[in-house]
Design a protein around this motif. Sequence first.
Motif, PDB file in Angstrom:
ATOM      1  N   ILE A  71      45.323  84.984  18.286  1.00 26.24           N
ATOM      2  CA  ILE A  71      44.168  85.725  18.789  1.00 26.24           C
ATOM      3  C   ILE A  71      42.907  85.315  18.029  1.00 26.24           C
ATOM      4  N   VAL A  72      43.016  85.255  16.701  1.00 31.35           N
ATOM      5  CA  VAL A  72      41.860  84.850  15.897  1.00 31.35           C
ATOM      6  C   VAL A  72      41.415  83.444  16.285  1.00 31.35           C
ATOM      7  N   LYS A  73      42.369  82.535  16.387  1.00 38.28           N
ATOM      8  CA  LYS A  73      42.034  81.148  16.745  1.00 38.28           C
ATOM      9  C   LYS A  73      41.364  81.094  18.114  1.00 38.28           C
ATOM     10  N   ALA A  74      41.895  81.826  19.075  1.00 39.12           N
ATOM     11  CA  ALA A  74      41.330  81.814  20.423  1.00 39.12           C
ATOM     12  C   ALA A  74      39.898  82.341  20.435  1.00 39.12           C
ATOM     13  N   ILE A  75      39.669  83.461  19.798  1.00 44.59           N
ATOM     14  CA  ILE A  75      38.326  84.045  19.773  1.00 44.59           C
ATOM     15  C   ILE A  75      37.373  83.164  18.974  1.00 44.59           C
ATOM     16  N   ALA A  76      37.834  82.640  17.850  1.00 47.38           N
ATOM     17  CA  ALA A  76      36.979  81.783  17.017  1.00 47.38           C
ATOM     18  C   ALA A  76      36.604  80.494  17.745  1.00 47.38           C
ATOM     19  N   GLU A  77      37.575  79.853  18.375  1.00 44.15           N
ATOM     20  CA  GLU A  77      37.286  78.587  19.054  1.00 44.15           C
ATOM     21  C   GLU A  77      36.404  78.794  20.280  1.00 44.15           C
ATOM     22  N   LYS A  78      36.631  79.864  21.023  1.00 44.19           N
ATOM     23  CA  LYS A  78      35.778  80.142  22.179  1.00 44.19           C
ATOM     24  C   LYS A  78      34.367  80.477  21.700  1.00 44.19           C
ATOM     25  N   SER A  79      34.250  81.244  20.627  1.00 42.05           N
ATOM     26  CA  SER A  79      32.934  81.572  20.077  1.00 42.05           C
ATOM     27  C   SER A  79      32.179  80.317  19.652  1.00 42.05           C
ATOM     28  N   MET A  82      55.286  83.286   2.760  1.00 46.21           N
ATOM     29  CA  MET A  82      54.198  83.118   3.692  1.00 46.21           C
ATOM     30  C   MET A  82      53.005  83.947   3.218  1.00 46.21           C
ATOM     31  N   ALA A  83      51.835  83.344   3.202  1.00 49.76           N
ATOM     32  CA  ALA A  83      50.623  84.046   2.814  1.00 49.76           C
ATOM     33  C   ALA A  83      50.245  85.054   3.891  1.00 49.76           C
ATOM     34  N   ASP A  84      49.673  86.154   3.442  1.00 53.70           N
ATOM     35  CA  ASP A  84      49.247  87.188   4.370  1.00 53.70           C
ATOM     36  C   ASP A  84      47.806  86.923   4.750  1.00 53.70           C
ATOM     37  N   GLY A  85      47.562  86.598   5.998  1.00 55.75           N
ATOM     38  CA  GLY A  85      46.216  86.329   6.458  1.00 55.75           C
ATOM     39  C   GLY A  85      46.210  85.262   7.525  1.00 55.75           C
ATOM     40  N   TYR A  86      45.018  84.907   7.936  1.00 53.43           N
ATOM     41  CA  TYR A  86      44.861  83.959   9.035  1.00 53.43           C
ATOM     42  C   TYR A  86      45.211  82.544   8.625  1.00 53.43           C
ATOM     43  N   ASP A  87      45.961  81.893   9.478  1.00 57.22           N
ATOM     44  CA  ASP A  87      46.262  80.466   9.346  1.00 57.22           C
ATOM     45  C   ASP A  87      46.378  79.916  10.764  1.00 57.22           C
ATOM     46  N   PRO A  88      45.450  79.053  11.178  1.00 55.71           N
ATOM     47  CA  PRO A  88      45.490  78.557  12.550  1.00 55.71           C
ATOM     48  C   PRO A  88      46.762  77.799  12.884  1.00 55.71           C
ATOM     49  N   ARG A  89      47.459  77.315  11.874  1.00 56.09           N
ATOM     50  CA  ARG A  89      48.705  76.582  12.116  1.00 56.09           C
ATOM     51  C   ARG A  89      49.839  77.513  12.524  1.00 56.09           C
ATOM     52  N   ARG A  90      49.673  78.818  12.323  1.00 48.61           N
ATOM     53  CA  ARG A  90      50.701  79.774  12.741  1.00 48.61           C
ATOM     54  C   ARG A  90      50.549  80.170  14.202  1.00 48.61           C
ATOM     55  N   SER A  91      49.494  79.734  14.846  1.00 49.89           N
ATOM     56  CA  SER A  91      49.314  80.035  16.261  1.00 49.89           C
ATOM     57  C   SER A  91      50.344  79.263  17.073  1.00 49.89           C
ATOM     58  N   LYS A  92      51.027  79.959  17.945  1.00 47.61           N
ATOM     59  CA  LYS A  92      52.050  79.333  18.799  1.00 47.61           C
ATOM     60  C   LYS A  92      51.508  79.015  20.191  1.00 47.61           C
ATOM     61  N   VAL A  93      50.207  79.132  20.366  1.00 44.66           N
ATOM     62  CA  VAL A  93      49.585  78.853  21.658  1.00 44.66           C
ATOM     63  C   VAL A  93      49.521  77.340  21.851  1.00 44.66           C
ATOM     64  N   SER A  94      49.936  76.880  23.013  1.00 36.98           N
ATOM     65  CA  SER A  94      49.932  75.436  23.278  1.00 36.98           C
ATOM     66  C   SER A  94      48.501  74.913  23.346  1.00 36.98           C
ATOM     67  N   ASN A  95      48.351  73.631  23.077  1.00 40.25           N
ATOM     68  CA  ASN A  95      47.035  72.996  23.162  1.00 40.25           C
ATOM     69  C   ASN A  95      46.462  73.107  24.567  1.00 40.25           C
ATOM     70  N   ASP A  96      47.311  72.984  25.587  1.00 40.54           N
ATOM     71  CA  ASP A  96      46.846  73.094  26.973  1.00 40.54           C
ATOM     72  C   ASP A  96      46.288  74.487  27.259  1.00 40.54           C
ATOM     73  N   THR A  97      47.014  75.511  26.834  1.00 46.24           N
ATOM     74  CA  THR A  97      46.554  76.885  27.044  1.00 46.24           C
ATOM     75  C   THR A  97      45.246  77.124  26.313  1.00 46.24           C
ATOM     76  N   MET A  98      45.158  76.630  25.074  1.00 46.66           N
ATOM     77  CA  MET A  98      43.942  76.834  24.286  1.00 46.66           C
ATOM     78  C   MET A  98      42.767  76.097  24.918  1.00 46.66           C
ATOM     79  N   GLU A  99      42.986  74.909  25.433  1.00 40.83           N
ATOM     80  CA  GLU A  99      41.907  74.148  26.066  1.00 40.83           C
ATOM     81  C   GLU A  99      41.417  74.853  27.329  1.00 40.83           C
ATOM     82  N   LYS A 100      42.342  75.355  28.145  1.00 35.75           N
ATOM     83  CA  LYS A 100      41.950  76.101  29.350  1.00 35.75           C
ATOM     84  C   LYS A 100      41.124  77.332  28.975  1.00 35.75           C
ATOM     85  N   TRP A 101      41.529  78.006  27.911  1.00 37.31           N
ATOM     86  CA  TRP A 101      40.800  79.175  27.427  1.00 37.31           C
ATOM     87  C   TRP A 101      39.391  78.784  26.969  1.00 37.31           C
ATOM     88  N   ARG A 102      39.293  77.714  26.192  1.00 32.85           N
ATOM     89  CA  ARG A 102      37.994  77.292  25.657  1.00 32.85           C
ATOM     90  C   ARG A 102      36.993  76.958  26.762  1.00 32.85           C
TER      91      ARG A 102
END
Length: 128
Positions: A98-106, A1-21
Amino acid sequence: MADGYDPRRSKVSNDTMEKWRIGAITGNLQEVPGIGPAAAKKLAAADEPITNTYQLFGKYLMMKGPDSDGHKVETIEHCEKFWHFLASQGISAHRSAIVKAIAEKSATYFGGIYDASMWDDDEDEDDE
């Protein structure tokens, strides 16, 4: 596994992410998908404490630069910098979420700051 950000490693559901956005920000760090009590405590205990969501967005936005002649901080480098910042603060779980959530909301406020399609080229790697 590469060390660093990969949005595919986020385990947050699409529903949760959409509510957050689309939801309002209250300032409570634990409203950010991927941040629980342990992560919030680590961020608050840092040399430069982050105690609310607004400060976390500020840290993310600061990492968009510095730009210089011939070099502009683009999406991948920006997310990598934030991912490694979280690691340096002792955040060991859910960093990609966390990165995906902050990036997508931004991106809802600052068009062009995050482009999820930048990771589409690596689809043949295993999701972890």
